[in-house]
Design an enzyme around this catalytic site. Structure first.
Site, PDB file in Angstrom:
ATOM      1  N   ASP A  34      85.036  28.941 -46.974  1.00 11.98           N
ATOM      2  CA  ASP A  34      85.753  27.747 -46.516  1.00 11.98           C
ATOM      3  C   ASP A  34      87.212  27.776 -46.960  1.00 11.98           C
ATOM      4  OD1 ASP A  34      83.618  26.705 -45.211  1.00 11.98           O
ATOM      5  OD2 ASP A  34      83.055  25.280 -46.773  1.00 11.98           O
TER       6      ASP A  34
ATOM      7  N   MET B  67      88.451  13.176 -50.992  1.00 11.08           N
ATOM      8  CA  MET B  67      88.872  12.905 -49.603  1.00 11.08           C
ATOM      9  C   MET B  67      89.420  11.474 -49.455  1.00 11.08           C
ATOM     10  SD  MET B  67      85.604  14.703 -47.755  1.00 11.08           S
ATOM     11  CE  MET B  67      84.405  14.113 -48.945  1.00 11.08           C
TER      12      MET B  67
ATOM     13  N   LYS C 127      87.107  24.968 -42.825  1.00  9.01           N
ATOM     14  CA  LYS C 127      86.994  23.517 -42.710  1.00  9.01           C
ATOM     15  C   LYS C 127      88.213  22.845 -43.321  1.00  9.01           C
ATOM     16  CE  LYS C 127      82.161  22.834 -42.672  1.00  9.01           C
ATOM     17  NZ  LYS C 127      81.218  21.896 -43.237  1.00  9.01           N
TER      18      LYS C 127
HETATM   19  C1  LIG Z   1      85.007  18.332 -48.513  1.00  4.36           C
HETATM   20  S1  LIG Z   1      85.331  17.884 -50.182  1.00  4.36           S
HETATM   21  C2  LIG Z   1      84.674  19.303 -50.998  1.00  4.36           C
HETATM   22  C3  LIG Z   1      84.308  19.032 -52.442  1.00  4.36           C
HETATM   23  C4  LIG Z   1      83.740  20.243 -53.142  1.00  4.36           C
HETATM   24  N1  LIG Z   1      82.433  20.569 -52.632  1.00  4.36           N
HETATM   25  C5  LIG Z   1      83.646  20.039 -54.646  1.00  4.36           C
HETATM   26  O1  LIG Z   1      82.538  20.000 -55.199  1.00  4.36           O
HETATM   27  O2  LIG Z   1      84.703  19.955 -55.284  1.00  4.36           O
HETATM   28  C6  LIG Z   1      87.072  18.173 -50.250  1.00  4.36           C
HETATM   29  C7  LIG Z   1      87.764  17.247 -51.220  1.00  4.36           C
HETATM   30  O3  LIG Z   1      87.504  17.664 -52.556  1.00  4.36           O
HETATM   31  C8  LIG Z   1      88.633  17.407 -53.355  1.00  4.36           C
HETATM   32  N2  LIG Z   1      89.123  18.675 -53.919  1.00  4.36           N
HETATM   33  C9  LIG Z   1      88.656  19.905 -53.658  1.00  4.36           C
HETATM   34  N3  LIG Z   1      89.295  20.829 -54.395  1.00  4.36           N
HETATM   35  C10 LIG Z   1      90.207  20.148 -55.135  1.00  4.36           C
HETATM   36  C11 LIG Z   1      91.159  20.516 -56.119  1.00  4.36           C
HETATM   37  N4  LIG Z   1      91.322  21.782 -56.496  1.00  4.36           N
HETATM   38  N5  LIG Z   1      91.906  19.557 -56.680  1.00  4.36           N
HETATM   39  C12 LIG Z   1      91.740  18.266 -56.337  1.00  4.36           C
HETATM   40  N6  LIG Z   1      90.854  17.845 -55.433  1.00  4.36           N
HETATM   41  C13 LIG Z   1      90.090  18.776 -54.840  1.00  4.36           C
HETATM   42  C14 LIG Z   1      89.680  16.734 -52.479  1.00  4.36           C
HETATM   43  O4  LIG Z   1      89.527  15.343 -52.603  1.00  4.36           O
HETATM   44  C15 LIG Z   1      89.273  17.220 -51.103  1.00  4.36           C
HETATM   45  O5  LIG Z   1      89.717  16.325 -50.097  1.00  4.36           O
END
Ligand SMILES: C[S@@+](CC[C@H](N)C(=O)[O-])C[C@H]1O[C@@H](n2cnc3c(N)ncnc32)[C@H](O)[C@@H]1O
Length: 257
Positions: free
Chosen positions: A34, A170, A56
């Site tokens: 992803d 998100m 995605k």
């Molecule tokens: C579809 S969700 C995926 C979450 C992922 N499965 C997890 O466990 O972190 C995507 C959201 O996760 C958060 N996110 C993912 N990576 C991030 C990072 N390195 N720093 C801050 N927020 C992050 C953001 O809010 C982003 O919009």
């Protein structure tokens, strides 16, 4: 019949993948990955491995979920060993549950390898422990976007007076609405808030404020970002270890395209 590993890649810093996740990559014929996966992790795949980008991103899925599910099933039925690599943890806002359901429905063998979720890791790298004996004994991982059928007012009402720490995924685009609803339903307007962009990467950036002023203060923060709400945010003043001291700039660049 092959096998699928649903692997959490961790939040950004490539060293934050589990040993088991790395072993899965090392033995896979095909890697489906992803957008929020650190591409440096792909270097651990065998030389013959094939890579499929599932790309995605908010509002723009280059491969629809149904196609990803079907691809996983068909590739596994062809006998391949596959790693399905997802940002953070596959079962926390990662649609890993849907993929596992599809694999199970088609009797495809699979394993789930949990990852470090950004809701815990981004605050940790911003100097914010999501629980602390003096500040918070409860934390909720919350999505900033909900299905159309959910009553948004009720959703935020429960969270306003529920867990002491909220880690909101998100949620950047909805920040004004989220802050407004939390205040309206009883959270103190002075509750500390942090927005952490690209947590654990070498482009991590954090902005702090309160429920009352964070919208104004964080205008330049873009996705991906974690919103942390609660008294624990105050601890950042004392333990902002990564951005102040340990940021060596040695994490591979271009993590997020
Ligand atoms: C579809 S969700 C995926 C979450 C992922 N499965 C997890 O466990 O972190 C995507 C959201 O996760 C958060 N996110 C993912 N990576 C991030 C990072 N390195 N720093 C801050 N927020 C992050 C953001 O809010 C982003 O919009």
């Amino acid at each position: 019949m092959g096998k699928v590993y649903l692997v959490g890649a961790g939040p950004g810093d490539p060293d934050l993948i589990t040993v088991k996740g790395l072993k899965a990559i090392e033995q896979s014929d095909i890697i489906l990955y992803d957008r929020l996966v650190n591409k440096a992790l792909l270097d651990h795949a065998p030389k013959y491995a094939r890579f499929i980008y599932c790309g995605k991103s908010p509002n723009r899925h280059s491969l629809p979920q149904e196609e990803i599910n079907a691809l996983l099933v068909n590739l596994a039925k062809d006998g391949s060993t596959i790693t399905r690599l997802k940002g953070g943890d596959p079962f926390i806002f990662g649609r890993g549950g849907e993929e596992a359901e599809a694999l199970s429905a088609h009797d495809v063998q699979f394993e789930v390898v949990p990852g470090i979720t950004s809701g815990a890791a981004a605050p940790a790298y911003a100097g914010i422990p999501v629980t602390h004996r003096d500040y918070s004994s409860s934390v909720a991982f919350v999505s900033g976007v909900v299905k159309k059928s959910v009553d948004v007012e009720e959703y935020w009402k429960h969270l306003a007076l529920g867990p002491e720490t909220l880690c909101i995924y998100m949620g950047v685009k909805k920040l004004p609405e989220i802050c407004g609803l939390l205040i309206r339903h009883g959270r103190n307007i002075d509750t500390p808030v942090a927005l952490i962009h690209c947590g654990t990467s070498n482009t991590q950036k954090t902005v702090t404020g309160t429920l009352g002023n964070i919208v104004e203060l964080s205008k330049e923060i873009r996705n991906p970002a974690m919103i942390v709400i609660g008294e624990v945010v105050r601890l950042r003043d004392k333990i902002n270890w990564y951005e102040e001291t340990a940021f060596q700039g040695n994490i591979p660049e271009a993590i997020y395209q």
